[in-house]
Design an enzyme around this catalytic site. Sequence first.
Site, mmCIF file in Angstrom:
data_model
loop_
_atom_site.group_PDB
_atom_site.id
_atom_site.type_symbol
_atom_site.label_atom_id
_atom_site.label_comp_id
_atom_site.label_asym_id
_atom_site.label_seq_id
_atom_site.Cartn_x
_atom_site.Cartn_y
_atom_site.Cartn_z
ATOM 1 N N LYS A 60 147.270 20.417 42.401
ATOM 2 C CA LYS A 60 146.502 19.391 41.680
ATOM 3 C C LYS A 60 145.967 18.237 42.531
ATOM 4 O O LYS A 60 145.466 17.268 41.979
ATOM 5 C CB LYS A 60 147.356 18.843 40.549
ATOM 6 C CG LYS A 60 148.646 18.176 41.018
ATOM 7 C CD LYS A 60 149.344 17.479 39.877
ATOM 8 C CE LYS A 60 150.518 16.684 40.381
ATOM 9 N NZ LYS A 60 151.243 15.969 39.368
ATOM 10 N N ASN A 112 143.573 10.721 32.148
ATOM 11 C CA ASN A 112 144.412 10.269 33.273
ATOM 12 C C ASN A 112 145.846 10.011 32.823
ATOM 13 O O ASN A 112 146.157 8.909 32.359
ATOM 14 C CB ASN A 112 143.807 9.011 33.901
ATOM 15 C CG ASN A 112 142.540 9.320 34.677
ATOM 16 O OD1 ASN A 112 141.579 9.817 34.111
ATOM 17 N ND2 ASN A 112 142.539 9.058 35.961
ATOM 18 N N ARG A 145 135.567 5.443 47.039
ATOM 19 C CA ARG A 145 136.177 6.692 47.508
ATOM 20 C C ARG A 145 135.162 7.803 47.257
ATOM 21 O O ARG A 145 134.624 7.913 46.151
ATOM 22 C CB ARG A 145 137.468 6.930 46.721
ATOM 23 C CG ARG A 145 138.208 8.194 47.087
ATOM 24 C CD ARG A 145 139.569 8.253 46.418
ATOM 25 N NE ARG A 145 139.501 8.356 44.968
ATOM 26 C CZ ARG A 145 140.558 8.398 44.170
ATOM 27 N NH1 ARG A 145 141.777 8.331 44.674
ATOM 28 N NH2 ARG A 145 140.416 8.503 42.867
ATOM 29 N N LYS A 151 139.697 24.664 37.719
ATOM 30 C CA LYS A 151 139.909 24.404 36.288
ATOM 31 C C LYS A 151 138.737 24.956 35.485
ATOM 32 O O LYS A 151 138.926 25.609 34.451
ATOM 33 C CB LYS A 151 140.087 22.900 36.042
ATOM 34 C CG LYS A 151 141.370 22.330 36.632
ATOM 35 C CD LYS A 151 142.607 22.928 35.958
ATOM 36 C CE LYS A 151 143.899 22.457 36.577
ATOM 37 N NZ LYS A 151 145.089 23.165 36.097
ATOM 38 N N THR A 189 138.074 16.433 34.820
ATOM 39 C CA THR A 189 137.247 16.542 36.019
ATOM 40 C C THR A 189 136.142 17.592 35.835
ATOM 41 O O THR A 189 135.099 17.512 36.484
ATOM 42 C CB THR A 189 138.147 16.831 37.246
ATOM 43 O OG1 THR A 189 137.420 16.559 38.417
ATOM 44 C CG2 THR A 189 138.636 18.235 37.301
ATOM 45 N N TYR A 231 139.488 21.840 43.479
ATOM 46 C CA TYR A 231 140.452 21.699 42.385
ATOM 47 C C TYR A 231 139.730 21.763 41.034
ATOM 48 O O TYR A 231 140.090 22.526 40.144
ATOM 49 C CB TYR A 231 141.221 20.377 42.522
ATOM 50 C CG TYR A 231 141.905 19.965 41.241
ATOM 51 C CD1 TYR A 231 143.065 20.602 40.824
ATOM 52 C CD2 TYR A 231 141.352 18.971 40.421
ATOM 53 C CE1 TYR A 231 143.666 20.245 39.616
ATOM 54 C CE2 TYR A 231 141.950 18.618 39.225
ATOM 55 C CZ TYR A 231 143.105 19.260 38.826
ATOM 56 O OH TYR A 231 143.685 18.926 37.627
ATOM 57 N N TYR A 288 155.255 17.140 36.449
ATOM 58 C CA TYR A 288 155.127 15.865 35.726
ATOM 59 C C TYR A 288 154.799 16.085 34.236
ATOM 60 O O TYR A 288 155.565 15.692 33.351
ATOM 61 C CB TYR A 288 154.052 15.030 36.424
ATOM 62 C CG TYR A 288 153.696 13.723 35.764
ATOM 63 C CD1 TYR A 288 154.674 12.871 35.260
ATOM 64 C CD2 TYR A 288 152.360 13.323 35.675
ATOM 65 C CE1 TYR A 288 154.329 11.653 34.676
ATOM 66 C CE2 TYR A 288 152.010 12.110 35.108
ATOM 67 C CZ TYR A 288 153.001 11.286 34.597
ATOM 68 O OH TYR A 288 152.654 10.088 34.022
ATOM 69 N N ILE A 289 153.698 16.720 33.946
ATOM 70 C CA ILE A 289 153.308 16.875 32.529
ATOM 71 C C ILE A 289 154.145 17.972 31.874
ATOM 72 O O ILE A 289 154.583 17.839 30.722
ATOM 73 C CB ILE A 289 151.797 17.159 32.412
ATOM 74 C CG1 ILE A 289 151.026 16.027 33.081
ATOM 75 C CG2 ILE A 289 151.377 17.295 30.947
ATOM 76 C CD1 ILE A 289 149.555 16.293 33.277
ATOM 77 N N SER A 302 141.341 19.803 32.871
ATOM 78 C CA SER A 302 141.190 18.421 33.332
ATOM 79 C C SER A 302 139.803 17.902 32.988
ATOM 80 O O SER A 302 138.815 18.658 33.011
ATOM 81 C CB SER A 302 141.383 18.401 34.846
ATOM 82 O OG SER A 302 140.898 17.201 35.367
ATOM 83 N N ASN A 358 158.008 27.346 40.775
ATOM 84 C CA ASN A 358 158.484 27.673 42.126
ATOM 85 C C ASN A 358 158.958 26.419 42.854
ATOM 86 O O ASN A 358 159.300 26.479 44.024
ATOM 87 C CB ASN A 358 157.410 28.413 42.939
ATOM 88 C CG ASN A 358 156.168 27.588 43.143
ATOM 89 O OD1 ASN A 358 156.103 26.435 42.723
ATOM 90 N ND2 ASN A 358 155.178 28.161 43.799
#
Length: 334
Positions: free
Chosen positions: A84, A178, A289, A152, A126, A148, A11-12, A124, A32
């Site tokens: 991710k 985000n 969550r 990072k 995060t 995850y 995506y990025i 990230s 891959n």
Amino acid sequence: MNILVTGGAGYIGSHTCIALLNAGYSVIIADNFTNCNRETVNKIVDITKKKLHFHEVDVTNERSINEIFKRYKLDGVMHFAGHKAIGESLEKPLNYYYNNVVSTLVLAKACLKYNVNRFIFSSSATVYGDNKTPFVETMTLLPTTNPYGETKAMSERILVDIANANPQLQISILRYFNPVGAHESGLIGETPNGIPNNLMPYVTQVAKGKLKRLKVFGNDYATVDGTGVRDYIHVLDLADGHVAAFQNTSSGARIFNLGTGKGTSVLELINAFEKANGIKIPYEITNRRSGDIASCYADVSKAKRELDWEAKRDIVSMCKDSWRFEQNLKENTF
Ligand code: UDP
């Protein structure tokens, strides 16, 4: 200049390949294709009308990576490849630690061996954990709630130590907030596997009728309306941030937040999406969550000051571009 882009079909990575090709760089993709579509490579070529090289390799495979470094005279590396999904990282921690940390080690080793000094790393927000917002690059990192995030933080630490010991290296660690949105052509964007974990792809799938109703994870946070606040950034702005980082490197490892500096709540995002696209998004409030924090947004002053970069696109274009891409997707899982 030749730039190796690992995860360039993701995506990025794919949006950054477009920005790099448009800025006149030569791009070599190493991917891959485990969590992305190989068609994306053709779409990058269609959009930019430029050629690129790609190699189907696993970045943890040192021998294959060394072959690429031997074959091209690389001027830099942008390392996007990595697992991710936060939830999956809790189920398969070994996969996450192995893949995400070893790939960084393999690339750093190859950079030293083949004298490639510029290195851009996808990190990230995060890594900030539940710090006080806005998040500033100098903050002490707090433990994250999932493997995850730890991969990072570990990769960052490894790169900082390697840069300290090798002053010829110019490393930029980019902490993404985000990322949402898609290329304005509607040809490439985010294609999550299965039911999306992230808010925007969930919203676009509800808009399409693939999913019935959005679950808003909690409305009792200490935020503007009780729902979680995040710093959504258009993926095209993020891509431009990589070009800026590549063009403004200096010795050592430097860390930059890439965000807009503006927080948007879940309800604000739903509202913006409805207004931008004229579609109602049915939702219900559910429990929080586990592992979520209330609020996450960036202090973006360092990137502006040192990279001369700032995000330009607003939440309306993020919502419009995300929706255009979703509408163009052929597969249908009704
Ligand atoms: N969120 C939500 N419903 C969803 C997905 C996400 O309410 O189906 C909320 C989530 O609790 C958070 C925000 O939307 O407050 C952004 O979540 P996302 O997973 O996209 O990003 P992250 O939490 O990893 O920053």
